[in-house]
Design a protein around this motif. Sequence first.
Motif, short mmCIF file in Angstrom:
data_model
loop_
_atom_site.label_atom_id
_atom_site.label_comp_id
_atom_site.label_asym_id
_atom_site.label_seq_id
_atom_site.Cartn_x
_atom_site.Cartn_y
_atom_site.Cartn_z
N VAL A 22 -27.05 -0.03 9.96
CA VAL A 22 -26.21 -1.22 9.90
C VAL A 22 -24.80 -0.93 10.40
N VAL A 23 -24.39 -1.65 11.43
CA VAL A 23 -23.07 -1.45 12.04
C VAL A 23 -22.33 -2.79 12.06
N SER A 24 -21.07 -2.75 11.69
CA SER A 24 -20.27 -3.97 11.74
C SER A 24 -20.07 -4.40 13.19
N SER A 25 -20.04 -5.71 13.42
CA SER A 25 -19.74 -6.21 14.77
C SER A 25 -18.33 -6.81 14.84
N ALA A 26 -17.55 -6.62 13.77
CA ALA A 26 -16.16 -7.12 13.77
C ALA A 26 -15.33 -6.34 14.79
N ARG A 27 -14.37 -7.00 15.38
CA ARG A 27 -13.54 -6.38 16.40
C ARG A 27 -12.06 -6.37 16.05
N GLU A 28 -11.70 -7.03 14.96
CA GLU A 28 -10.30 -7.09 14.54
C GLU A 28 -10.21 -7.03 13.02
N ILE A 29 -9.07 -6.55 12.56
CA ILE A 29 -8.80 -6.54 11.13
C ILE A 29 -7.33 -6.90 10.93
N ASP A 30 -7.07 -7.69 9.92
CA ASP A 30 -5.68 -8.06 9.62
C ASP A 30 -5.09 -7.07 8.63
N LEU A 31 -4.05 -6.37 9.05
CA LEU A 31 -3.33 -5.45 8.19
C LEU A 31 -2.02 -6.12 7.77
N ARG A 32 -1.38 -5.56 6.77
CA ARG A 32 -0.16 -6.20 6.27
C ARG A 32 0.93 -6.27 7.34
N ASP A 33 1.02 -5.22 8.17
CA ASP A 33 2.08 -5.18 9.18
C ASP A 33 1.55 -5.30 10.60
N SER A 34 0.31 -5.74 10.74
CA SER A 34 -0.27 -5.86 12.08
C SER A 34 -1.51 -6.75 12.01
N SER A 35 -1.37 -8.00 12.39
CA SER A 35 -2.51 -8.92 12.37
C SER A 35 -3.38 -8.70 13.60
N ASP A 88 -3.97 6.10 3.06
CA ASP A 88 -2.53 6.00 3.30
C ASP A 88 -2.03 6.98 4.36
N GLN A 89 -2.86 7.96 4.73
CA GLN A 89 -2.41 8.99 5.66
C GLN A 89 -2.76 8.70 7.11
N ASN A 90 -3.57 7.69 7.37
CA ASN A 90 -3.96 7.43 8.76
C ASN A 90 -3.20 6.26 9.35
N ALA A 91 -3.42 6.01 10.61
CA ALA A 91 -2.64 4.99 11.34
C ALA A 91 -2.79 3.60 10.73
N PHE A 92 -4.00 3.25 10.31
CA PHE A 92 -4.22 1.92 9.73
C PHE A 92 -3.51 1.82 8.38
N GLY A 93 -3.60 2.87 7.58
CA GLY A 93 -2.97 2.86 6.27
C GLY A 93 -1.47 2.71 6.35
N ARG A 94 -0.88 3.33 7.36
CA ARG A 94 0.57 3.23 7.50
C ARG A 94 1.01 1.82 7.89
N GLY A 102 -0.47 -0.72 6.52
CA GLY A 102 -0.71 -1.51 5.30
C GLY A 102 -2.11 -2.06 5.20
N MET A 103 -2.96 -1.40 4.41
CA MET A 103 -4.32 -1.90 4.22
C MET A 103 -4.30 -3.21 3.43
N PRO A 104 -5.16 -4.15 3.79
CA PRO A 104 -5.21 -5.41 3.04
C PRO A 104 -5.77 -5.19 1.64
N TRP A 105 -6.62 -4.19 1.50
CA TRP A 105 -7.17 -3.80 0.20
C TRP A 105 -7.77 -2.41 0.34
N TYR A 106 -7.96 -1.73 -0.80
CA TYR A 106 -8.49 -0.37 -0.78
C TYR A 106 -9.96 -0.37 -1.19
N LEU A 107 -10.78 0.23 -0.35
CA LEU A 107 -12.21 0.25 -0.62
C LEU A 107 -12.54 1.00 -1.91
N ALA A 108 -11.92 2.17 -2.10
CA ALA A 108 -12.20 2.96 -3.29
C ALA A 108 -11.90 2.16 -4.56
N SER A 109 -10.77 1.48 -4.57
CA SER A 109 -10.39 0.69 -5.74
C SER A 109 -11.35 -0.48 -5.94
N ALA A 110 -11.76 -1.11 -4.83
CA ALA A 110 -12.68 -2.25 -4.93
C ALA A 110 -14.02 -1.83 -5.51
#
Length: 339
Positions: free
Chosen positions: A7-20, A275-281, A283-291
């Motif tokens: 199973v592979v996601s077909s999404a091509r975009e993600i909305d981050l806090r500082d980069s839609s 938090d250490q990778n480019a997407f985390g910097r 701003g993640m919309p939510w954290y998978l581990a916490s979810a």
Amino acid sequence: MPRIAFVVSSAREIDLRDSSKRPTGYWAEQALTSYELFAAAGADVVVITPDGNAPVVDPYSLEPIFHYPEEDRGYFASVYRTFRRDPEDIRITLQHLTDPELVASRRIARRLEVAGKTAAEARELVSRAAKAAWQHNRRLIEVMLAEGLDRGLAEASLRGAVEDLTTVACALSQDRKAQLEDIDGFRFPVALSELSGEQLGEFDALFAPGGYASMVDLPGNPDLARLVSILHAKGAPVSALSHGPALLLAAPERIDGQWLFEGFRVTCCTNEEEDQNAFGRLGMPWYLASALQNAGAILDDAPYPWTSHVVVDRNLITGQNLFSTAATAGAVLKALGLR
């Protein structure tokens, strides 16, 4: 021949806090390595996306820093083990593990050997420089030149070793991209939404590679809920890697009203790693581990970040991060009796 729903996601975009609308997709190395391991073991690997649209590679996963050859990574690991008596004694970050000068340790040591040093002497020099660079946030080559650890080796030669590593990593990245584009399943995936319950029941395992796209269209997907429920009911392996465990958030409730994987041990990309990778910097919309924890899972992560870590709890198999790919795929094959 066991049949794996890949199973592979077909999404091509993600909305981050500082980069839609940030471009995303599946993680190249995770998808290719696991797919090839499954196919080589004799499994029938069926690439599936939620809507049948072809998935795309996450551009971030094609960065050269994620495609260093294993021999370079292995040598570098042996170098930093010389100055970390215990993993908790130092802070290990993605920056450390992907720094081209640090990872070029093997190539720098080889040049020192050509200049007359023994292999042991070259390793000692590189290890001393790496320790100082790591502890004081300095560049490896800067340390070697400033402290005389270069033993007369020209700065151009030291930097040439780093350039060689980067060239090889770039080539490996493009090669992996080309290999993925040559796999029919990735070009013409099966639509999960069009599969009947009977067809879903023909699968012997489910596996989802990582990539930030997984956080977009896998959680809450009703068709994925059907697939997970059917496989879980017959005790078939349900497996995912890095951000792939987002698919578990599509799992329905049990008859007692609890989440299907309530109380299961699980791992995934941790909040610290996030938090250490480019997407985390950005701003993640939510954290998978916490979810996953909030849903009822017991988070079982490695004692320090960016370690290969796999958790097997009953039929649920999860891998923590991009360095866990081969081990996670191996656990799936073992569960299927193919290893």
